[in-house]
Design an enzyme around this catalytic site. Structure first.
Site, short mmCIF file in Angstrom:
data_model
loop_
_atom_site.label_atom_id
_atom_site.label_comp_id
_atom_site.label_asym_id
_atom_site.label_seq_id
_atom_site.Cartn_x
_atom_site.Cartn_y
_atom_site.Cartn_z
N GLU A 155 6.55 -6.52 15.71
CA GLU A 155 5.81 -6.85 16.75
C GLU A 155 4.83 -5.96 16.77
O GLU A 155 4.14 -4.26 15.64
CB GLU A 155 6.99 -6.09 18.52
CG GLU A 155 6.19 -6.24 19.34
CD GLU A 155 6.67 -5.65 20.93
OE1 GLU A 155 6.52 -5.68 21.61
OE2 GLU A 155 7.60 -4.42 20.51
N CYS B 102 10.62 -7.80 21.52
CA CYS B 102 11.01 -6.90 21.88
C CYS B 102 12.13 -6.35 22.58
O CYS B 102 13.51 -6.62 22.81
CB CYS B 102 10.17 -5.19 21.55
SG CYS B 102 11.00 -3.80 21.18
N LYS C 178 5.88 -13.20 26.22
CA LYS C 178 6.83 -11.78 26.01
C LYS C 178 6.86 -10.79 27.27
O LYS C 178 6.37 -11.27 28.97
CB LYS C 178 6.60 -10.00 25.59
CG LYS C 178 6.97 -9.20 25.72
CD LYS C 178 7.36 -7.51 25.47
CE LYS C 178 8.18 -6.65 25.10
NZ LYS C 178 7.72 -5.60 24.53
#
Length: 290
Positions: free
Chosen positions: A43, A153, A116
Site C-alpha cells: 500500500e 489494508c 478503499k
C-alpha cells in the site's frame, strides 16, 4: 487446468518517490523471473506512510490517475513482462482524495480503479484526515490470468468485503498493506491478528489470499512506526504456503490451479448453503432489523 502464479513483495520506503518506484520495479522483475503473473506491491509504496501525522503538505502527494508516476511507470512494465499489477496510489479527483488502487492488466491497460472502502483513524494511522471514503464499492477484475478482488489494508479486517468479492467471482484476493507498531503503545503487536483475519477470509471463501506489507522504521516528526512485514500467501483453505519475515525485502511466489479451486468451492457447498434472507442484520449498524 488453469494455473496461475502469484507474488507478494515487501520492501522499505523512503521519502523519494523515484527511488521507491525503482525498488518496486526491481522486485516486480524478480517475481516475474520466477514465473509470477500477478504481482502485488504494498500500500502507498510511492512515499513514506505519510498518514502517521496530519500535515496539510502531504495532500500534495495526491494525483489524478492519468498523472500518477507509479501507474504510468508500471503500465510499461506490465506490458513488457506480461504481468498483472495492482498499483496502490493516492488519488485526487477534483476536490476529493482517495486511498486507491489501479489494476493494470498484462497488456499495460488499466482495467479500473478501486477506492478503499474502510478508512481507519487512530494514532499513527490518521487516514480519515487524508482520504474520502471510497465510493466505488467492491470490485472484481477479469484479468488475463484470472478474476481477482483487491481490498486495501483496513479493508482486510472486514469479512463482508472478502465475501462480497468472492460472491462477485473473485478467484484470488489481494491485500496491499501498511501496518506495523502502534506509536502510542509500542508493546502492541498485531501481526498474528492481522494474518488470522485474512486467513479466515481465505478459509471461509475457499480462495487464496495474497498480502503484501512494508518493512522498516519510518519517522515523521515525533511519530515512529516499525512496519512488521510478514507478507504471506495462503492456499484456498487458509494455510500459509509462503511467508516473509519481519525485516527483509523479498518476493514470495505461489502457484494455484484455478479450475481445481473452483471445483473445490462447489464440492464444499459453502456458497450453495448460504442464507442471504437471514443476513439483514449485517446491513445495519446496531444489529436491529426494522
Amino acid at each position: 487446468m488453469r494455473k496461475v502464479k502469484v507474488a507478494a513483495t515487501q520492501m522499505s520506503c523512503t521519502d523519494c518517490i523515484e527511488d521507491n518506484i525503482s525498488k518496486a520495479e526491481k522486485l516486480v522483475r524478480q517475481a516475474a523471473s520466477q514465473g509470477a503473473q500477478i504481482i502485488l506491491i504494498q500500500e502507498l509504496f510511492e512515499t513514506l506512510y505519510f498518514c502517521q501525522k496530519e500535515k496539510p503538505d502531504f495532500y500534495n502527494y495526491a494525483t489524478e490517475v492519468e498523472q500518477n508516476k507509479a501507474i504510468n511507470h508500471f503500465k510499461g512494465i506490465a506490458k513488457e513482462l506480461k504481468v498483472v499489477l495492482p498499483i496502490s496510489f493516492y488519488e485526487k479527483k477534483n476536490n476529493a482524495r482517495y486511498n486507491a488502487l489501479a489494476v493494470i492488466d498484462a497488456d499495460g491497460e488499466i482495467l479500473g480503479v478501486y477506492r478503499k472502502s474502510h478508512i481507519p483513524d487512530g494514532p499513527g494511522y490518521e487516514e480519515k484526515y487524508y482520504f474520502n471514503p471510497g465510493d466505488t464499492g467492491f470490485k472484481v477484475w477479469n484479468t488475463k490470468y484470472g478474476k481477482i478482488g483487491v481490498g486495501i489494508c483496513w479493508d482486510q479486517w472486514y469479512p463482508e468485503a472478502a465475501r462480497c468479492m468472492a460472491l462477485m467471482g473473485a478467484e484470488i484476493l489481494f491485500y496491499p498493506t501498511a501496518i506495523g507498531s502502534e506509536p502510542e503503545n509500542p508493546q502492541v503487536d498485531s501481526k498474528d491478528h492481522w494474518q488470522r483475519c485474512m486467513i479466515g477470509h481465505s478459509a471461509c471463501n475457499l480462495v487464496p489470499v495474497v498480502a503484501s506489507n512494508r518493512i522498516g522504521s519510518e519517522v515523521i516528526e515525533d511519530s515512529t512506526i516499525k512496519f512488521y512485514g510478514s507478507s504471506f500467501i495462503t492456499n484456498a483453505t487458509g494455510e500459509k504456503v509462503v511467508e516473509a519475515n519481519r525485516t527483509e525485502e523479498t518476493v514470495l511466489v505461489a502457484e494455484f490451479d484455478l479450475d481445481a479451486l473452483s471445483e473445490q468451492r462447489i464440492e464444499w457447498g459453502i456458497f450453495r448453503d448460504r442464507r442471504p434472507d437471514l443476513y439483514k442484520a449485517i446491513l445495519t449498524y446496531d444489529g436491529i432489523v426494522k
